[in-house]
Scaffold this motif. Structure first.
Motif, PDB file in Angstrom:
ATOM      1  N   ASN A 200      -6.400   0.364   4.815  1.00 14.59           N
ATOM      2  CA  ASN A 200      -7.105  -0.527   3.895  1.00 14.59           C
ATOM      3  C   ASN A 200      -6.533  -1.943   3.916  1.00 14.59           C
ATOM      4  OD1 ASN A 200      -8.883   1.459   3.120  1.00 14.59           O
ATOM      5  ND2 ASN A 200      -7.747   2.049   1.282  1.00 14.59           N
TER       6      ASN A 200
ATOM      7  N   ARG B 170       0.480  12.239   0.034  1.00 10.70           N
ATOM      8  CA  ARG B 170      -0.884  12.703  -0.289  1.00 10.70           C
ATOM      9  C   ARG B 170      -0.971  14.224  -0.149  1.00 10.70           C
ATOM     10  NH1 ARG B 170      -6.211  11.350  -0.055  1.00 10.70           N
ATOM     11  NH2 ARG B 170      -5.913   9.183   0.496  1.00 10.70           N
TER      12      ARG B 170
ATOM     13  N   GLU C 233     -10.808   5.294   7.808  1.00  6.00           N
ATOM     14  CA  GLU C 233     -10.206   4.489   8.876  1.00  6.00           C
ATOM     15  C   GLU C 233     -11.255   3.974   9.844  1.00  6.00           C
ATOM     16  OE1 GLU C 233      -9.224   7.495   8.007  1.00  6.00           O
ATOM     17  OE2 GLU C 233      -7.158   7.297   7.276  1.00  6.00           O
TER      18      GLU C 233
ATOM     19  N   GLN D 100       0.856  -1.215   0.000  1.00  4.28           N
ATOM     20  CA  GLN D 100       0.000   0.000   0.000  1.00  4.28           C
ATOM     21  C   GLN D 100       0.879   1.248   0.000  1.00  4.28           C
ATOM     22  OE1 GLN D 100      -3.162   0.115   2.968  1.00  4.28           O
ATOM     23  NE2 GLN D 100      -3.485   2.311   2.668  1.00  4.28           N
ATOM     24  N   HIS D 101       1.885   1.279   0.881  1.00  2.00           N
ATOM     25  CA  HIS D 101       2.908   2.329   0.800  1.00  2.00           C
ATOM     26  C   HIS D 101       4.168   1.713   0.200  1.00  2.00           C
ATOM     27  CE1 HIS D 101       1.047   5.261   3.972  1.00  2.00           C
ATOM     28  NE2 HIS D 101       0.343   5.154   2.863  1.00  2.00           N
TER      29      HIS D 101
ATOM     30  N   GLN E  32       0.784  16.273  -2.881  1.00  2.00           N
ATOM     31  CA  GLN E  32      -0.024  16.427  -4.103  1.00  2.00           C
ATOM     32  C   GLN E  32      -1.064  17.533  -3.926  1.00  2.00           C
ATOM     33  OE1 GLN E  32      -1.752  12.539  -4.873  1.00  2.00           O
ATOM     34  NE2 GLN E  32       0.248  11.536  -4.822  1.00  2.00           N
TER      35      GLN E  32
END
Ligand code: UD1
Length: 362
Positions: free
Chosen positions: A101, A240, A133, A41-42, A243
């Motif tokens: 997730n 995140r 979450e 995920q990361h 961005q």
């Protein structure tokens, strides 16, 4: 030999998995066979591998490489890839941590295959279902056979949801295990880069509800600019958030005097910085707990928290997300010198020992 599959997907997971892996390797080598799955995920070096290196987490046995995507897409990719792992390994228990997730995706896969699920950091509730979450926490707890709880509010929440007493284990906080362990290491090594000489604050920001919403982001950053004029702020920026800041044209420059933008920092570098901060401003769940553990005043940039012990006993204050409420909370920090607190029950650096003992016995 009991086979446990442990899941780590995102940055805070790596911090929580580390003391579990260390405890298993140190004291349970003859009874437990841990298999580590990194969902991917990361994936950026500074969000992932840097944490494996510093926290001495062994390389994962499986790397699922799912990467970013919409919630449905990311969750589905993890489920498809993790089902293969479960079918191949046939573990006795799947251990998931936190509320990302990867946590919910793997819990769902395991439970449907009849594999028992252990949730580390169970029972936390904000009751705010606009937070992804919160959805992940609630669904994961419904599916879990072992519920490892960090604070007493979690026990009450789980009982209200009908969970059996025997499934609930109040064990303390693995995030704090890592904090104390890494702090003691840090004290033995020299600081390669000197700390800022003047009092300073540290900011972290990444909740979608704060950064994806342009209005909210402008409110929060406006308040930060005003605070920074008095108390310099160091700001490691989550990908995140990077961005989102770029999208609204906020980049480091003159308008951010005294607000220093940094890349996402590895665990020890970040700890070295924030452990000496006069104030932490954050929307992270983990930082609310870590500041309470070290007695550093924390203003949480949210309307609610699933970690009430950090407010009732710790150093945390909910500052909201509008410039006026944040600045009011900052003003009261200035007059009071910051909230003092005490360390919550069982936040003693031994949560992983308690968790692994339960998993080895049951
Ligand atoms: C996730 C968790 C959150 C946790 C946070 C810690 C969920 C729903 N959210 O949020 O609970 O507090 O991790 O960091 O699981 N990105 C990169 N490089 C990376 C990882 C992400 O550039 O290594 C970018 C991607 O473009 C992605 C965005 O960051 O779109 C968000 O990543 P994602 O994992 O979806 O959620 P986080 O906001 O990190």
């Amino acid at each position: 030999m009991k086979k446990l599959v442990l899941i780590a997907g995102a940055r805070p997971n790596f911090i929580k998995i580390s003391p579990l892996m260390r405890t298993m390797a140190r004291s349970y080598g003859d009874r437990l066979n841990p298999i580590l799955v990194h969902t991917g995920q990361h994936y950026d070096h500074e969000m992932s591998q840097a944490f494996f290196d510093e926290l001495e987490i062994p390389p994962p046995d499986y790397y699922l490489g799912v990467g970013s995507g919409s919630h449905a897409n990311q969750t589905a990719q993890i489920m498809i890839a993790f089902e293969e792992v479960c079918l191949q390994e046939e573990p006795d228990v799947v251990v998931v941590v936190g509320d990302v997730n990867s946590t919910v995706a793997c819990a769902l896969v395991a439970k449907k295959l009849g594999i028992r699920v252990a949730h580390v950091e169970a029972g936390l509730r904000s009751y705010d279902l606009t937070m992804p979450e919160e959805i992940n926490r609630m669904v994961t707890d419904v599916l879990s056979d072992f519920l490892f709880v960090t604070e007493r509010s979690g026990i009450n929440n789980l009982k209200k949801e009908g969970k059996a007493d025997r499934a609930i284990h109040f064990v303390g906080n693995v995030m704090v295990d890592t904090l104390y362990f890494q702090l003691s290491r840090l004290e033995k090594t020299e600081n390669p880069s000197p700390q800022p000489a003047e009092p300073f604050a540290v900011l972290t920001l990444h909740r979608p509800s704060n950064v994806d919403d342009e209005e909210k982001l402008r409110e929060i950053m406006g308040a930060m600019a005003i605070i920074a004029a008095e108390l310099p702020i160091y700001f490691p920026v989550h990908p995140r958030t990077q961005q989102c800041l770029q999208a609204v044209g906020f980049t480091e420059g003159r308008m951010w005097k005294n607000l220093t933008f940094l890349p996402p920092l590895p665990y020890q570098t970040f700890l070295r910085l924030w452990k000496d901060a006069a104030l932490v401003l954050t929307d992270s769940g983990g930082m609310q707990e870590e500041t309470t553990a070290l007695g550093i005043p924390c203003l949480t940039l949210r309307e609610n928290t699933e970690r009430p012990v950090t407010i009732n006993e710790g150093t945390n204050i909910l500052a909201g997300t509008s410039a006026s409420t944040i600045l009011a909370a900052y003003a009261s920090f200035k007059t009071s010198g910051g909230k003092r607190g005490r360390i919550p029950e069982l936040w003693d650096g031994k949560a992983a020992e308690r968790i692994v003992a339960v998993l080895a016995e049951d």
